[in-house]
Design an enzyme around this catalytic site. Structure first.
Site, PDB file in Angstrom:
ATOM      1  N   LYS A   2     -23.136  66.878  -0.171  1.00  0.00           N
ATOM      2  CA  LYS A   2     -23.135  68.311   0.724  1.00  0.00           C
ATOM      3  C   LYS A   2     -24.364  68.806   0.329  1.00  0.00           C
ATOM      4  O   LYS A   2     -25.054  68.779  -0.623  1.00  0.00           O
ATOM      5  CB  LYS A   2     -21.940  69.198   0.184  1.00  0.00           C
ATOM      6  CG  LYS A   2     -20.617  68.900   0.971  1.00  0.00           C
ATOM      7  CD  LYS A   2     -20.544  69.623   2.130  1.00  0.00           C
ATOM      8  CE  LYS A   2     -19.098  69.370   2.800  1.00  0.00           C
ATOM      9  NZ  LYS A   2     -19.409  69.319   4.288  1.00  0.00           N
ATOM     10  N   ASN A  42     -32.929  63.660  -3.002  1.00  0.00           N
ATOM     11  CA  ASN A  42     -32.321  63.238  -1.701  1.00  0.00           C
ATOM     12  C   ASN A  42     -31.527  64.237  -1.292  1.00  0.00           C
ATOM     13  O   ASN A  42     -30.644  65.004  -1.863  1.00  0.00           O
ATOM     14  CB  ASN A  42     -31.428  62.019  -1.750  1.00  0.00           C
ATOM     15  CG  ASN A  42     -31.263  61.136  -0.219  1.00  0.00           C
ATOM     16  OD1 ASN A  42     -32.175  61.625   0.578  1.00  0.00           O
ATOM     17  ND2 ASN A  42     -30.243  60.462  -0.226  1.00  0.00           N
ATOM     18  N   TYR A  59     -25.292  64.309  -6.991  1.00  0.00           N
ATOM     19  CA  TYR A  59     -25.449  62.963  -7.100  1.00  0.00           C
ATOM     20  C   TYR A  59     -26.697  62.749  -8.004  1.00  0.00           C
ATOM     21  O   TYR A  59     -26.734  62.285  -9.059  1.00  0.00           O
ATOM     22  CB  TYR A  59     -25.338  62.295  -5.820  1.00  0.00           C
ATOM     23  CG  TYR A  59     -25.610  60.800  -6.010  1.00  0.00           C
ATOM     24  CD1 TYR A  59     -24.519  59.914  -6.539  1.00  0.00           C
ATOM     25  CD2 TYR A  59     -26.710  60.021  -5.718  1.00  0.00           C
ATOM     26  CE1 TYR A  59     -24.652  58.437  -6.656  1.00  0.00           C
ATOM     27  CE2 TYR A  59     -26.746  58.531  -5.903  1.00  0.00           C
ATOM     28  CZ  TYR A  59     -25.768  57.910  -6.125  1.00  0.00           C
ATOM     29  OH  TYR A  59     -25.949  56.579  -6.245  1.00  0.00           O
TER      30      TYR A  59
HETATM   31  P1  NAI Z   1     -18.883  51.179  -4.369  1.00  0.00           P
HETATM   32  O1  NAI Z   1     -18.201  52.695  -4.181  1.00  0.00           O
HETATM   33  O2  NAI Z   1     -18.766  50.337  -3.210  1.00  0.00           O
HETATM   34  O3  NAI Z   1     -18.140  50.951  -5.662  1.00  0.00           O
HETATM   35  C1  NAI Z   1     -18.041  51.609  -6.892  1.00  0.00           C
HETATM   36  C2  NAI Z   1     -16.846  51.113  -7.616  1.00  0.00           C
HETATM   37  O4  NAI Z   1     -16.662  52.168  -8.595  1.00  0.00           O
HETATM   38  C3  NAI Z   1     -15.452  51.227  -6.914  1.00  0.00           C
HETATM   39  O5  NAI Z   1     -14.968  50.195  -6.983  1.00  0.00           O
HETATM   40  C4  NAI Z   1     -14.620  52.554  -7.120  1.00  0.00           C
HETATM   41  O6  NAI Z   1     -13.169  52.170  -7.461  1.00  0.00           O
HETATM   42  C5  NAI Z   1     -15.255  52.400  -9.022  1.00  0.00           C
HETATM   43  N1  NAI Z   1     -14.782  53.805  -9.516  1.00  0.00           N
HETATM   44  C6  NAI Z   1     -15.082  54.858  -9.049  1.00  0.00           C
HETATM   45  N2  NAI Z   1     -14.902  56.067  -9.606  1.00  0.00           N
HETATM   46  C7  NAI Z   1     -14.274  55.329 -10.738  1.00  0.00           C
HETATM   47  C8  NAI Z   1     -13.397  55.623 -12.077  1.00  0.00           C
HETATM   48  N3  NAI Z   1     -13.326  56.890 -12.345  1.00  0.00           N
HETATM   49  N4  NAI Z   1     -13.335  54.851 -13.031  1.00  0.00           N
HETATM   50  C9  NAI Z   1     -13.410  53.563 -12.724  1.00  0.00           C
HETATM   51  N5  NAI Z   1     -14.033  53.053 -11.505  1.00  0.00           N
HETATM   52  C10 NAI Z   1     -14.488  54.043 -10.687  1.00  0.00           C
HETATM   53  O7  NAI Z   1     -20.395  51.625  -4.601  1.00  0.00           O
HETATM   54  P2  NAI Z   1     -21.477  50.712  -4.732  1.00  0.00           P
HETATM   55  O8  NAI Z   1     -22.258  50.722  -3.570  1.00  0.00           O
HETATM   56  O9  NAI Z   1     -21.160  49.194  -5.286  1.00  0.00           O
HETATM   57  O10 NAI Z   1     -22.216  51.318  -6.105  1.00  0.00           O
HETATM   58  C11 NAI Z   1     -22.143  51.166  -7.196  1.00  0.00           C
HETATM   59  C12 NAI Z   1     -23.074  51.505  -8.131  1.00  0.00           C
HETATM   60  O11 NAI Z   1     -24.581  51.666  -7.667  1.00  0.00           O
HETATM   61  C13 NAI Z   1     -22.772  53.325  -8.130  1.00  0.00           C
HETATM   62  O12 NAI Z   1     -23.140  53.801  -9.576  1.00  0.00           O
HETATM   63  C14 NAI Z   1     -23.774  53.864  -7.281  1.00  0.00           C
HETATM   64  O13 NAI Z   1     -23.957  55.049  -7.432  1.00  0.00           O
HETATM   65  C15 NAI Z   1     -24.874  52.901  -7.556  1.00  0.00           C
HETATM   66  N6  NAI Z   1     -26.118  53.026  -6.482  1.00  0.00           N
HETATM   67  C16 NAI Z   1     -25.649  52.537  -5.126  1.00  0.00           C
HETATM   68  C17 NAI Z   1     -26.599  52.309  -4.226  1.00  0.00           C
HETATM   69  C18 NAI Z   1     -26.410  51.767  -2.850  1.00  0.00           C
HETATM   70  O14 NAI Z   1     -27.379  51.624  -1.963  1.00  0.00           O
HETATM   71  N7  NAI Z   1     -25.369  51.069  -2.614  1.00  0.00           N
HETATM   72  C19 NAI Z   1     -28.031  52.571  -4.379  1.00  0.00           C
HETATM   73  C20 NAI Z   1     -28.212  53.212  -5.594  1.00  0.00           C
HETATM   74  C21 NAI Z   1     -27.237  53.372  -6.584  1.00  0.00           C
END
Ligand code: NAI
Length: 455
Positions: A302, A355, A361
């Protein structure tokens, strides 16, 4: 573990412009022509083609000799028109910016012979405030050179740099570890970046195909996306896995755990006792814990003017407060501190460049960077390391939801003209969690294809 290696497909546009009609069309219209990147395959050679080691110092000579152990075709002088797999430019004794001219022009004259998906790696020393201005100018000059050169490379080739702290030799185990990472397909989406080797580091692994053999690793947020890719990659590299995610993601988590022959721990990492729960699980099932990957993360975007407390607090709670609390528990436990512990935390380029719509974030991800820099000394007391990886645009479920036009622009805004894969982030984390990176700590390595945002 054949089922762990996923086939990695380039996005549709990249496939279209890679050959035949699409290639000609893109060329004629001046459209971006992203290359299909060379990804890591343990069955393939480290790099194909001769490796040219440039530099006249003792450090350059020693490095060239050390590379013979990897069965590389090492050259000290280029043969014009002969394709090169990599150019390594050793600049470890610079004292004045005028000294850059000769080695850079020599490197420049070989650039046209660099193969597709080739590599340029610089090896240099850090600039520091207490040095003579000319020395610092020369050393920091390498920063500008490398970042510009990486933008000039084409066809999937990348340029990255290794900065050796004072007293660390060009053949130190972690200098060689970093070099091997940059030469290999593991670093496919790492471009225009530097890794600082702060100390000599541990030994090189006995088996480069399984550098994490015998290690026990935890990955949070491993039910899907980047976390699941990290779990698969660490398992492929030989580690035993504990995969963690919230109970709501239990089914997917069990699927990943089965795939990597690991164990699942359903846990919300924001729980007060999350660190203790992880340690208890690791001790009970494996008797120890060597590697912790803080990957779980959420976004609640947001504009700040519209930000509510719930969005702000939940992002801080998951993305940084939980990591701080878990690390405190880890650093107080013999289960984790037994032998050279490694922590790798997932940050984001949003935490570096900022961003729009992501003040919460970016606060959390910049917070991760601050935490990693400050925690390095705490891990060092136990012979361990802590580093962060900052992904740029990665092709995941999260980024697939971005509207088409915005997504198309976002994924081309880097030197490699494409989005990265979850596997690219995972490969970088696997390297930083390995003994070969034992002398690398407090670093933030971007996996972003040299995204145009931020540094
Ligand atoms: P995603 O949303 O697909 O996966 C995140 C996982 O973390 C999910 O399985 C979720 O259930 C789990 N999770 C969330 N809150 C939790 C909690 N309280 N306790 C335990 N597990 C929890 O996200 P994605 O894209 O795989 O991202 C992974 C990491 O990479 C994150 O830290 C994200 O911020 C970072 N990231 C991702 C980018 C992208 O382009 N997808 C770019 C830069 C960073």
């Amino acid at each position: 573990m054949a089922n762990l290696s996923r086939s990695i497909k380039a996005d549709k546009y990249t496939q279209f412009v890679s050959h035949g009609f699409g290639k000609d069309l893109a060329k004629n219209l001046g459209l971006p022509q992203p290359a299909v990147l060379r990804r890591f395959d343990p069955a393939q050679p480290l790099i194909s083609g001769p490796v040219l080691v440039l530099g006249s110092t003792e450090g350059a000579e020693q490095l060239a000799s050390a590379l013979l152990d990897w069965k590389l075709d090492v050259r000290r002088v280029a043969t014009p028109k002969q394709k090169l797999g990599a150019i390594i430019l050793v600049l470890d004794e610079l004292a004045d910016p005028t000294e850059l001219s000769e080695p850079l022009r020599t490197a420049g004259s070989s650039l046209r012979d660099l193969s597709s998906n080739g590599r340029v790696v610089t090896v240099s020393r850090p600039a520091a405030a207490d040095q003579e201005p000319a020395v610092a100018a020369a050393r920091h000059g390498v920063d500008g050179i490398l970042r510009s050169l990486a933008k000039e490379l084409r066809a999937g080739a990348t340029g990255n740099g290794i900065v050796l702290a004072e007293g660390v030799s060009t053949t130190a185990p972690s200098a060689l570890g970093a070099l091997r990472f940059f030469l290999s397909g593991r670093s496919a989406f790492v471009d225009g970046q530097f890794l600082t080797v702060t100390s000599e580091g541990g030994a090189q692994p006995a088996d480069w195909a399984h550098p994490l053999a015998g290690k026990v690793a935890v990955v949070t947020g491993a039910a899907r996306g980047i976390g699941a890719a990290i779990a698969r990659t660490l398992a492929r590299d030989g580690a035993q896995l504990i995969v963690v995610d919230v109970p709501q993601a239990g089914d997917h988590l069990a699927g990943v755990a089965n795939e990597v022959h690991g164990t699942a721990l359903q846990l919300d990492i924001t729980r007060e006792d999350a660190g203790e729960r992880i340690l208890a699980h690791a001790e009970e099932r494996y008797g120890k814990l060597d590697i912790v990957v803080h990957n779980a993360g959420i976004t609640r975007d947001k504009l700040l003017a519209n930000m509510d407390q719930g969005r702000w607090d939940s992002v801080i709670a998951v993305n940084i407060a939980a990591q701080l609390r878990i690390n405190q528990a880890l650093l107080a436990s013999k289960v984790f501190l037994g032998e050279r512990p490694h922590i790798v935390s997932v940050a984001s380029t949003s935490g570096i460049a900022g961003n729009r719509g992501q003040t919460n974030y970016a606060a959390s991800k910049a917070g991760v960077i601050g935490m990693v820099r400050s925690s390095a000394r705490l891990l060092a007391e136990h012979g361990g390391t802590i580093n962060a990886v900052a992904p740029g645009f990665i092709e995941t479920d999260m980024t697939a939801k971005i509207p088409f036009a915005t997504r198309e622009v976002a994924r081309r805004l880097n030197s490699l003209l494409q989005g990265g894969r979850p596997e690219d982030v995972a490969e970088t984390i696997a390297f930083l969690a390995s003994e070969a990176a034992g002398g690398i700590t407090g670093n933030v390595l971007r996996v972003c294809g040299q995204n145009m945002v931020g540094q």
